[in-house]
Design a protein around this motif. Structure first.
Motif, PDB file in Angstrom:
ATOM      1  N   VAL A 183       1.378  -1.211  -0.564  1.00  0.00           N
ATOM      2  CA  VAL A 183       0.038  -0.454  -0.011  1.00  0.00           C
ATOM      3  C   VAL A 183       0.874   1.178  -0.072  1.00  0.00           C
ATOM      4  CG1 VAL A 183      -1.697   1.235   0.805  1.00  0.00           C
ATOM      5  CG2 VAL A 183      -1.812  -1.221   1.433  1.00  0.00           C
ATOM      6  N   ASP A 184       0.735   2.390  -0.837  1.00  0.00           N
ATOM      7  CA  ASP A 184       1.289   3.497  -0.672  1.00  0.00           C
ATOM      8  C   ASP A 184       0.366   4.494   0.518  1.00  0.00           C
ATOM      9  OD1 ASP A 184       2.837   2.658  -2.457  1.00  0.00           O
ATOM     10  OD2 ASP A 184       2.154   3.018  -4.553  1.00  0.00           O
ATOM     11  N   LEU A 185      -1.052   4.496   0.268  1.00  0.00           N
ATOM     12  CA  LEU A 185      -1.702   5.655   1.384  1.00  0.00           C
ATOM     13  C   LEU A 185      -2.665   5.140   1.419  1.00  0.00           C
ATOM     14  CD1 LEU A 185      -1.505   8.565   2.027  1.00  0.00           C
ATOM     15  CD2 LEU A 185      -2.969   8.534  -0.051  1.00  0.00           C
ATOM     16  N   LEU A 186      -2.641   5.011   3.152  1.00  0.00           N
ATOM     17  CA  LEU A 186      -3.791   4.709   3.537  1.00  0.00           C
ATOM     18  C   LEU A 186      -5.211   6.026   3.894  1.00  0.00           C
ATOM     19  CD1 LEU A 186      -2.563   2.395   6.830  1.00  0.00           C
ATOM     20  CD2 LEU A 186      -3.572   1.873   4.961  1.00  0.00           C
ATOM     21  N   VAL A 187      -5.818   6.073   3.466  1.00  0.00           N
ATOM     22  CA  VAL A 187      -7.063   7.177   3.691  1.00  0.00           C
ATOM     23  C   VAL A 187      -8.301   6.830   4.461  1.00  0.00           C
ATOM     24  CG1 VAL A 187      -8.552   9.132   2.471  1.00  0.00           C
ATOM     25  CG2 VAL A 187      -6.420   7.432   1.347  1.00  0.00           C
ATOM     26  N   TRP A 188      -8.118   7.388   5.757  1.00  0.00           N
ATOM     27  CA  TRP A 188      -9.444   7.105   6.519  1.00  0.00           C
ATOM     28  C   TRP A 188     -10.366   8.464   5.699  1.00  0.00           C
ATOM     29  CZ3 TRP A 188      -7.826   4.924  12.050  1.00  0.00           C
ATOM     30  CH2 TRP A 188      -8.046   3.738  11.744  1.00  0.00           C
ATOM     31  N   PRO A 189     -11.607   8.301   6.119  1.00  0.00           N
ATOM     32  CA  PRO A 189     -12.324   9.255   6.240  1.00  0.00           C
ATOM     33  C   PRO A 189     -12.661  10.595   7.388  1.00  0.00           C
ATOM     34  CG  PRO A 189     -13.223   7.721   7.111  1.00  0.00           C
ATOM     35  CD  PRO A 189     -13.020   7.304   7.583  1.00  0.00           C
ATOM     36  N   GLU A 190     -13.553  11.752   6.720  1.00  0.00           N
ATOM     37  CA  GLU A 190     -13.610  12.696   8.356  1.00  0.00           C
ATOM     38  C   GLU A 190     -13.403  11.828   9.284  1.00  0.00           C
ATOM     39  OE1 GLU A 190     -16.321  17.158   8.541  1.00  0.00           O
ATOM     40  OE2 GLU A 190     -17.530  15.023   6.897  1.00  0.00           O
ATOM     41  N   GLY A 191     -13.343  12.448  10.775  1.00  0.00           N
ATOM     42  CA  GLY A 191     -13.741  11.835  11.903  1.00  0.00           C
ATOM     43  C   GLY A 191     -14.056  10.536  11.927  1.00  0.00           C
ATOM     44  N   GLY A 192     -12.560   9.903  11.117  1.00  0.00           N
ATOM     45  CA  GLY A 192     -12.272   8.581  11.438  1.00  0.00           C
ATOM     46  C   GLY A 192     -11.542   8.139  12.611  1.00  0.00           C
ATOM     47  N   ILE A 193     -10.911   9.332  13.196  1.00  0.00           N
ATOM     48  CA  ILE A 193     -10.665   9.461  15.123  1.00  0.00           C
ATOM     49  C   ILE A 193     -10.978  10.559  15.824  1.00  0.00           C
ATOM     50  CG2 ILE A 193      -8.699  10.014  15.919  1.00  0.00           C
ATOM     51  CD1 ILE A 193      -6.884   9.803  13.776  1.00  0.00           C
ATOM     52  N   ASP A 194     -12.130   9.621  16.649  1.00  0.00           N
ATOM     53  CA  ASP A 194     -12.338  10.347  18.079  1.00  0.00           C
ATOM     54  C   ASP A 194     -12.084  11.314  18.527  1.00  0.00           C
ATOM     55  OD1 ASP A 194     -13.786   7.285  18.668  1.00  0.00           O
ATOM     56  OD2 ASP A 194     -12.102   6.636  18.314  1.00  0.00           O
ATOM     57  N   TYR A 195     -10.224  11.411  18.640  1.00  0.00           N
ATOM     58  CA  TYR A 195      -9.650  12.620  19.693  1.00  0.00           C
ATOM     59  C   TYR A 195      -8.302  12.985  18.983  1.00  0.00           C
ATOM     60  CZ  TYR A 195     -11.939   9.389  23.529  1.00  0.00           C
ATOM     61  OH  TYR A 195     -12.847   8.748  23.871  1.00  0.00           O
ATOM     62  N   ASP A 196      -8.450  14.015  19.810  1.00  0.00           N
ATOM     63  CA  ASP A 196      -7.259  14.721  18.791  1.00  0.00           C
ATOM     64  C   ASP A 196      -5.494  14.368  18.745  1.00  0.00           C
ATOM     65  OD1 ASP A 196      -5.209  16.057  17.885  1.00  0.00           O
ATOM     66  OD2 ASP A 196      -5.922  17.933  18.968  1.00  0.00           O
ATOM     67  N   PRO A 197      -5.234  13.337  17.943  1.00  0.00           N
ATOM     68  CA  PRO A 197      -3.697  12.986  18.133  1.00  0.00           C
ATOM     69  C   PRO A 197      -2.584  13.903  18.681  1.00  0.00           C
ATOM     70  CG  PRO A 197      -4.047  13.334  15.786  1.00  0.00           C
ATOM     71  CD  PRO A 197      -5.830  13.603  16.405  1.00  0.00           C
ATOM     72  N   PHE A 198      -2.878  15.020  18.436  1.00  0.00           N
ATOM     73  CA  PHE A 198      -1.680  15.774  18.786  1.00  0.00           C
ATOM     74  C   PHE A 198      -1.751  16.109  20.698  1.00  0.00           C
ATOM     75  CE2 PHE A 198      -2.452  17.126  14.452  1.00  0.00           C
ATOM     76  CZ  PHE A 198      -1.559  16.692  13.562  1.00  0.00           C
ATOM     77  N   GLN A 199      -2.923  15.739  21.470  1.00  0.00           N
ATOM     78  CA  GLN A 199      -3.636  15.899  21.830  1.00  0.00           C
ATOM     79  C   GLN A 199      -3.481  14.480  22.938  1.00  0.00           C
ATOM     80  OE1 GLN A 199      -3.542  18.971  23.300  1.00  0.00           O
ATOM     81  NE2 GLN A 199      -3.804  20.138  21.761  1.00  0.00           N
ATOM     82  N   ASP A 200      -4.032  13.970  22.275  1.00  0.00           N
ATOM     83  CA  ASP A 200      -4.389  12.274  23.298  1.00  0.00           C
ATOM     84  C   ASP A 200      -2.919  11.701  22.469  1.00  0.00           C
ATOM     85  OD1 ASP A 200      -6.571  10.472  24.694  1.00  0.00           O
ATOM     86  OD2 ASP A 200      -5.809   9.262  23.328  1.00  0.00           O
ATOM     87  N   GLU A 201      -2.318  11.197  23.680  1.00  0.00           N
ATOM     88  CA  GLU A 201      -1.240  10.118  23.215  1.00  0.00           C
ATOM     89  C   GLU A 201      -1.664   8.517  22.831  1.00  0.00           C
ATOM     90  OE1 GLU A 201       1.524   9.558  26.381  1.00  0.00           O
ATOM     91  OE2 GLU A 201       2.087  12.140  26.546  1.00  0.00           O
ATOM     92  N   THR A 202      -2.253   8.623  23.586  1.00  0.00           N
ATOM     93  CA  THR A 202      -3.096   7.080  23.098  1.00  0.00           C
ATOM     94  C   THR A 202      -3.535   6.600  21.482  1.00  0.00           C
ATOM     95  OG1 THR A 202      -3.808   6.911  25.741  1.00  0.00           O
ATOM     96  CG2 THR A 202      -4.434   5.089  23.643  1.00  0.00           C
ATOM     97  N   THR A 203      -3.959   7.948  21.274  1.00  0.00           N
ATOM     98  CA  THR A 203      -4.519   8.177  19.805  1.00  0.00           C
ATOM     99  C   THR A 203      -3.184   8.354  19.044  1.00  0.00           C
ATOM    100  OG1 THR A 203      -6.511   8.819  19.508  1.00  0.00           O
ATOM    101  CG2 THR A 203      -5.967   9.425  17.946  1.00  0.00           C
ATOM    102  N   ALA A 204      -2.127   9.026  18.997  1.00  0.00           N
ATOM    103  CA  ALA A 204      -1.204   9.120  18.444  1.00  0.00           C
ATOM    104  C   ALA A 204       0.001   7.595  18.490  1.00  0.00           C
ATOM    105  CB  ALA A 204      -0.144   9.978  18.937  1.00  0.00           C
TER     106      ALA A 204
END
Length: 508
Positions: A264-285
């Motif tokens: 795969v060259d690029l994975l694409v998820w949709p708008e709102g595909g992540i619950d939390y801000d990964p720049f603020q939430d370490e678990t998401t990151a």
């Protein structure tokens, strides 16, 4: 005055009550020209009914006719807004857009009054093209005002499954709308002037129809391909859905792993595909970094992000080392959906509804493009797909493929996702680019530069599309000339109307 082009009677062709009924019917037919019905020839039937209904009217009557058309058209077209919030948003949007439509169509009535008086010989050709220009101005007006506008119902967008779509690659969507209205207005004049007795009157409509029908796609240059996985997790992403912690991200991750071990060259998820801000939430990151390393490909994802005291609807490219410095913020947050303009005023009118909208998204200003191994990937987040300048900027800044991320969960079971998908298809044709349109809950598709479908996931279905997506370079005439065509319409059509009005007064 000549026998060839007689002065039309000052009497309107229909009584006012009949014109209002005909305009309402035209509004319904026009709505069915768009998805889900997508019966594109109804555009011309609707115009053939509406234009005569506007003729010969006084200002009050013309506003009433335009209002009947606008209210019925938008009541059908945006009925999806009532899916979860009930009738108030639906009625409000319908009334506002219907009233603006009535005002914006008034110049067409004036054109039918003034141009034949000022220049009797204008009826066969000049008048229909001025009417078409004024219609295009009406679309631009609704698409820019108020609160950034709502360019959801431009006639050119009805051609996603029609034969005239390639014209957009030469003239842009506004240019396509112009020619479609011109053809209808020309045919109306042929009937009014009994064109069957004067075959020369058929030359202009026949030529316009040939241009619409025979124009090929503007060529763009193939420049390789990119293996893209577009993932539709079908998670609980609606405003009123019950959510578990990290539930949306888990649904997206599970659907991503279904693509297997292929490259795969690029994975694409949709708008709102992540619950939390990964720049603020370490678990998401951490979970994002683990996933991109598992597939050896960056992830283009989206969520709400916070920077200082501002909130953005942000798409970002998450790399294997955890870097995510390439990001794009949505340019046009949806009024009364993602922010509330003049909040105090509207809160006093509908406190329960306005109180539901807690976040106030800030419009973005960063470029709508990211780069993956040197390949430009153009972006538009949800309703940004309907704004010309967002799409144009991404392509002029080097996008070789377009990715549109959306969340249709609040409109499950309605036509909204199919309408938005049609706009994505028209953008592929207009720009000569492949389009990856990915939704949280569907419908998701990968679309070729000619508007045909490569692969599709139906609504309410979890899964992933993995395809070698063709890359293209070069700018279409539609991208380059589109804004200039709009500018010409904005100047020439009202200018011709004003001059005709002044000249017709001089002629008495």
């Amino acid at each position: 005055m000549t026998d060839v082009e007689p002065m039309p009677s000052a009497r309107p062709p229909l009584p006012l009550w009949g014109a209002v009924v005909v305009a309402a019917v035209a509004g319904a037919l026009m709505a069915f020209a768009f998805p889900a019905a997508a019966i594109w020839p109804l555009v011309f039937v609707a115009l053939a009914l509406l234009l005569p209904a506007l003729m010969g009217r006084r200002i009050g009557g013309a506003l009433l006719v335009g209002l009947a058309y606008g209210l019925v058209f938008f009541a059908v077209q945006v009925s999806f807004t009532a899916r979860y919030l009930g009738p108030v948003p639906w009625v409000a949007l319908t009334v506002v857009e219907g009233a603006l439509t009535a005002v914006a169509l008034l110049p067409i009535t004036l054109a039918y009054r003034w141009l034949p008086r000022a220049w009797p010989r204008s009826r066969a050709i000049v008048l229909p093209f001025v009417v078409a220009g004024l219609w295009t101005v009406h679309e631009l007006f609704l698409g820019n005002w108020p609160y950034g506008g709502f360019p959801w119902a431009r006639l050119g967008m009805s051609q996603a499954q029609g034969p005239f779509a390639p014209v957009a690659s030469w003239l842009g969507v506004s240019g396509l709308s112009f020619l479609m209205v011109a053809l209808a207005a020309l045919l109306v004049e042929v009937v009014r002037m009994r064109g069957w007795r004067r075959p020369w009157l058929l030359i202009a409509p026949v030529l316009t129809a040939l241009v619409l029908s025979l124009t090929p796609l503007f060529p763009t240059a193939p420049s390789g391909d990119m293996r893209i996985a577009a993932v539709q997790g079908n998670g609980s992403t609606g405003y009123f859905d019950e959510r578990e912690p990290y539930g949306v991200m888990t649904a997206q991750t599970d659907a991503t792993r279904a693509i297997g071990d292929g490259p795969v060259d690029l994975l694409v998820w949709p708008e709102g595909g992540i619950d939390y801000d990964p720049f603020q939430d370490e678990t998401t990151a951490r979970r994002l970094t683990r996933l991109v390393n598992e597939f050896g490909a960056p992830l283009l994802a989206n969520t709400a992000t916070e920077r200082g005291d501002r909130i953005f609807n942000t798409s970002f490219l998450w790399m294997e080392d955890g870097d995510a410095t390439q990001l794009h913020d949505k340019r046009h947050p949806v009024p009364f959906g993602e922010y509330v303009p003049d909040r105090d005023f509207y809160y006093a009118l509908a406190p329960d509804l306005i109180g539901l909208i807690g976040r106030e998204y800030t419009p973005g200003s960063n470029p709508p493009v990211v780069r993956v191994d040197g390949v430009g990937v153009g972006l538009a987040i949800c309703f940004d797909v309907i704004y010309d300048e967002v799409i144009r900027e991404s392509v002029t800044q080097g996008a070789q493929v377009l990715v549109f991320q959306t969340n249709n969960a609040d409109f499950r079971g309605t036509d909204e996702n199919l309408q938005q998908l049609a706009f994505a298809r028209m953008r592929a044709v207009e720009t000569g680019r492949s389009v990856v349109n990915v939704s949280t809950v569907g419908t998701s598709q990968i679309i070729r530069p000619d508007g045909s479908t490569v692969a599709s996931l139906d609504a309410d279905e979890a899964g992933a599309l993995l395809e070698d997506v063709e890359l293209r370079s070069g700018l279409t005439a539609g991208v380059v000339l589109g804004p200039w065509i709009q500018l010409v319409m904005l100047v020439a059509a009202p200018g011709a109307l004003i001059i005709a009005g002044l000249w017709s007064r001089r002629r008495g």
